[in-house]
Scaffold this active site. Structure first.
Site, mmCIF file in Angstrom:
data_model
loop_
_atom_site.group_PDB
_atom_site.id
_atom_site.type_symbol
_atom_site.label_atom_id
_atom_site.label_comp_id
_atom_site.label_asym_id
_atom_site.label_seq_id
_atom_site.Cartn_x
_atom_site.Cartn_y
_atom_site.Cartn_z
ATOM 1 C CE LYS A 86 -2.130 -1.303 3.832
ATOM 2 N NZ LYS A 86 -1.515 -2.620 4.033
ATOM 3 N NE ARG A 162 -5.409 -0.771 8.718
ATOM 4 C CZ ARG A 162 -4.203 -1.211 8.420
ATOM 5 N NH1 ARG A 162 -3.892 -2.468 8.579
ATOM 6 N NH2 ARG A 162 -3.300 -0.381 7.982
ATOM 7 N NE ARG A 197 7.387 -2.547 6.210
ATOM 8 C CZ ARG A 197 6.073 -2.564 6.253
ATOM 9 N NH1 ARG A 197 5.378 -1.865 5.383
ATOM 10 N NH2 ARG A 197 5.453 -3.279 7.162
ATOM 11 N NE ARG A 226 5.504 -0.699 10.234
ATOM 12 C CZ ARG A 226 4.394 -0.810 9.488
ATOM 13 N NH1 ARG A 226 4.281 -0.128 8.373
ATOM 14 N NH2 ARG A 226 3.422 -1.607 9.871
HETATM 15 P P1 AP5 Z 1 4.750 -1.523 1.918
HETATM 16 O O1 AP5 Z 1 4.441 -0.678 0.735
HETATM 17 O O2 AP5 Z 1 5.434 -0.894 3.062
HETATM 18 O O3 AP5 Z 1 3.434 -2.310 2.376
HETATM 19 P P2 AP5 Z 1 2.138 -1.815 3.169
HETATM 20 O O4 AP5 Z 1 0.970 -2.496 2.564
HETATM 21 O O5 AP5 Z 1 2.114 -0.319 3.240
HETATM 22 O O6 AP5 Z 1 2.468 -2.491 4.546
HETATM 23 P P3 AP5 Z 1 2.205 -2.087 6.049
HETATM 24 O O7 AP5 Z 1 2.953 -3.082 6.867
HETATM 25 O O8 AP5 Z 1 2.500 -0.640 6.262
HETATM 26 O O9 AP5 Z 1 0.718 -2.373 6.201
HETATM 27 P P4 AP5 Z 1 0.006 -2.649 7.508
HETATM 28 O O10 AP5 Z 1 -1.388 -2.572 7.063
HETATM 29 O O11 AP5 Z 1 0.393 -3.866 8.231
HETATM 30 O O12 AP5 Z 1 0.584 -1.513 8.449
HETATM 31 P P5 AP5 Z 1 0.038 -0.105 8.888
HETATM 32 O O13 AP5 Z 1 1.197 0.770 9.081
HETATM 33 O O14 AP5 Z 1 -1.056 0.376 8.008
HETATM 34 O O15 AP5 Z 1 5.605 -2.768 1.375
HETATM 35 C C1 AP5 Z 1 6.132 -3.714 2.249
HETATM 36 C C2 AP5 Z 1 7.544 -4.132 1.772
HETATM 37 O O16 AP5 Z 1 7.433 -4.804 0.536
HETATM 38 C C3 AP5 Z 1 8.485 -2.943 1.526
HETATM 39 O O17 AP5 Z 1 9.783 -3.303 1.920
HETATM 40 C C4 AP5 Z 1 8.439 -2.711 0.016
HETATM 41 O O18 AP5 Z 1 9.659 -2.198 -0.489
HETATM 42 C C5 AP5 Z 1 8.171 -4.114 -0.487
HETATM 43 N N1 AP5 Z 1 7.313 -4.120 -1.666
HETATM 44 C C6 AP5 Z 1 6.165 -3.408 -1.845
HETATM 45 N N2 AP5 Z 1 5.623 -3.694 -3.028
HETATM 46 C C7 AP5 Z 1 6.442 -4.625 -3.604
HETATM 47 C C8 AP5 Z 1 6.396 -5.327 -4.847
HETATM 48 N N3 AP5 Z 1 5.407 -5.151 -5.732
HETATM 49 N N4 AP5 Z 1 7.374 -6.220 -5.090
HETATM 50 C C9 AP5 Z 1 8.388 -6.421 -4.208
HETATM 51 N N5 AP5 Z 1 8.495 -5.777 -3.030
HETATM 52 C C10 AP5 Z 1 7.526 -4.890 -2.732
HETATM 53 O O19 AP5 Z 1 -0.615 -0.463 10.296
HETATM 54 C C11 AP5 Z 1 0.203 -0.883 11.387
HETATM 55 C C12 AP5 Z 1 -0.670 -1.098 12.613
HETATM 56 O O20 AP5 Z 1 -1.349 0.138 12.963
HETATM 57 C C13 AP5 Z 1 -1.808 -2.103 12.435
HETATM 58 O O21 AP5 Z 1 -1.350 -3.411 12.688
HETATM 59 C C14 AP5 Z 1 -2.801 -1.625 13.516
HETATM 60 O O22 AP5 Z 1 -2.403 -2.026 14.812
HETATM 61 C C15 AP5 Z 1 -2.658 -0.115 13.430
HETATM 62 N N6 AP5 Z 1 -3.622 0.463 12.485
HETATM 63 C C16 AP5 Z 1 -3.357 0.946 11.239
HETATM 64 N N7 AP5 Z 1 -4.491 1.373 10.656
HETATM 65 C C17 AP5 Z 1 -5.490 1.160 11.541
HETATM 66 C C18 AP5 Z 1 -6.892 1.369 11.530
HETATM 67 N N8 AP5 Z 1 -7.529 1.875 10.448
HETATM 68 N N9 AP5 Z 1 -7.620 1.032 12.618
HETATM 69 C C19 AP5 Z 1 -7.030 0.512 13.712
HETATM 70 N N10 AP5 Z 1 -5.694 0.266 13.794
HETATM 71 C C20 AP5 Z 1 -4.943 0.583 12.713
#
Ligand code: AP5
Length: 292
Positions: A86, A162, A197, A226
């Site tokens: 994402k 979510r 990552r 992270r």
């Molecule tokens: P990356 O682009 O960083 O992936 P992402 O989908 O953004 O991953 P996140 O881990 O940030 O998603 P998440 O939903 O777990 O975390 P969030 O911060 O939202 O890519 C990942 C890796 O792959 C990178 O190294 C990149 O280089 C590589 N990559 C990407 N695309 C690629 C490709 N096509 N090919 C090869 N490599 C590739 O949330 C974290 C926490 O916050 C949650 O667990 C929850 O506790 C809380 N939280 C967040 N949002 C909410 C909400 N709405 N409500 C309640 N709690 C929430």
């Protein structure tokens, strides 16, 4: 003032007007109103043929063009499992379309870093891979969406909603995206992406040790990881994702575009770009047919 009906090949929500050179300004005083929702969409990008969600022809949308106020900027939600890409795609989308990127996870990590009361509470949930309570997240995201820059340039909402309650909160506030993009990635790939990552704290850029390595040693030396990027924690986050994804999808099924996120990031972006471009072009055609 008259009205005209027609059937575009991708759903458009009311009043779509992305702020981008790809999307010329709309004819003044026009907006699009969708009476139904979704149609087949087949797009080509380079050599690849992408086929998006297909619904029976009886569901073909019927757009009514009517006189109204000025059109609004593009609003996009991007969704997908942890590490589905994402954030990576949001970098590419904002570069091209100029939307304001609003990532729920980034907003929460900023609270954690500031050691605010909300941040301390949020961290407990984030460490367990669980959703942070709505009392913290909902207002935080809503306030960011309503900031002048998001309203003027349009927004790209990442990682929210979510859960059905978060989606319901957006609906209650009258906040609805034009397109809901779902990145579809297989589980073994997700785990590999998480553990490799790295983040550049200076630029905010996302790297991967194997797939997107840093450009030079200086950047490599300052990369951070992270706190929730371990195999054990991503499995917890994945479980939470699976528990909620269908409920969220059901709210946006009429405007969903499923994207194959297993491919290289440029190919994933090509699919998204094709979908967003198509929305803009369709809108241009629609505006033209009204003007004619
Ligand atoms: P990356 O682009 O960083 O992936 P992402 O989908 O953004 O991953 P996140 O881990 O940030 O998603 P998440 O939903 O777990 O975390 P969030 O911060 O939202 O890519 C990942 C890796 O792959 C990178 O190294 C990149 O280089 C590589 N990559 C990407 N695309 C690629 C490709 N096509 N090919 C090869 N490599 C590739 O949330 C974290 C926490 O916050 C949650 O667990 C929850 O506790 C809380 N939280 C967040 N949002 C909410 C909400 N709405 N409500 C309640 N709690 C929430």
């Amino acid at each position: 003032m008259g009205s005209t009906s027609f059937s575009p090949s991708i759903s458009l929500s009311p009043s779509l007007s992305p702020h981008s050179s790809k999307f010329p300004n709309p004819s003044p005083n026009l907006f699009l109103r969708s009476h139904s929702s979704f149609t087949p969409l087949t797009l080509r990008s380079n050599q690849t043929r992408y086929r998006f969600k297909k619904l029976p022809s009886s569901n073909a949308p019927n757009f009514l063009v009517a006189a109204s106020a000025k059109a609004e900027p593009l609003k996009v939600i991007i969704s997908g499992a942890p590490a589905s890409g994402k954030g990576t795609q949001c970098e590419l989308i904002t570069q091209k379309y100029g939307l304001v990127h609003i990532a729920a996870g980034d907003l929460l990590r900023a609270e954690v870093a500031a050691a605010s009361e909300n941040g301390k509470l949020a961290k407990e949930y984030m460490e367990k891979g669980e959703l942070v309570p709505d009392e913290i997240v909902v207002m935080m995201v809503k306030e960011r969406l309503l900031q002048p820059d998001s309203q003027q340039r349009g927004w790209l909402l990442d990682g929210y909603p979510r859960s059905s309650s978060q989606a319901a909160a957006l609906e209650d506030y009258g906040i609805r995206p034009d397109v809901f993009i779902l990145l579809d990635v297989s589980e073994d790939i997700l785990v590999e992406r998480v553990v490799g990552r790295r983040l550049d704290p200076l630029t905010g850029k996302i790297y991967h040790l194997k797939y997107s390595p840093p450009e030079n040693d200086e950047i490599a030396s300052r990369l951070t990881q992270r706190f929730d990027d371990t195999e054990e924690k991503v499995k917890l986050r994945l479980r939470t994702h699976h528990q909620n994804v269908d409920a969220v999808l059901s709210v946006y099924k009429d405007i969903s575009v499923k994207v194959n996120g297993n491919e290289a990031k440029e190919h994933v972006f090509a699919q998204i770009d094709a979908a967003l471009t198509h929305v803009g072009e369709q809108r241009k055609v629609n505006s033209g047919s009204v003007a004619a």
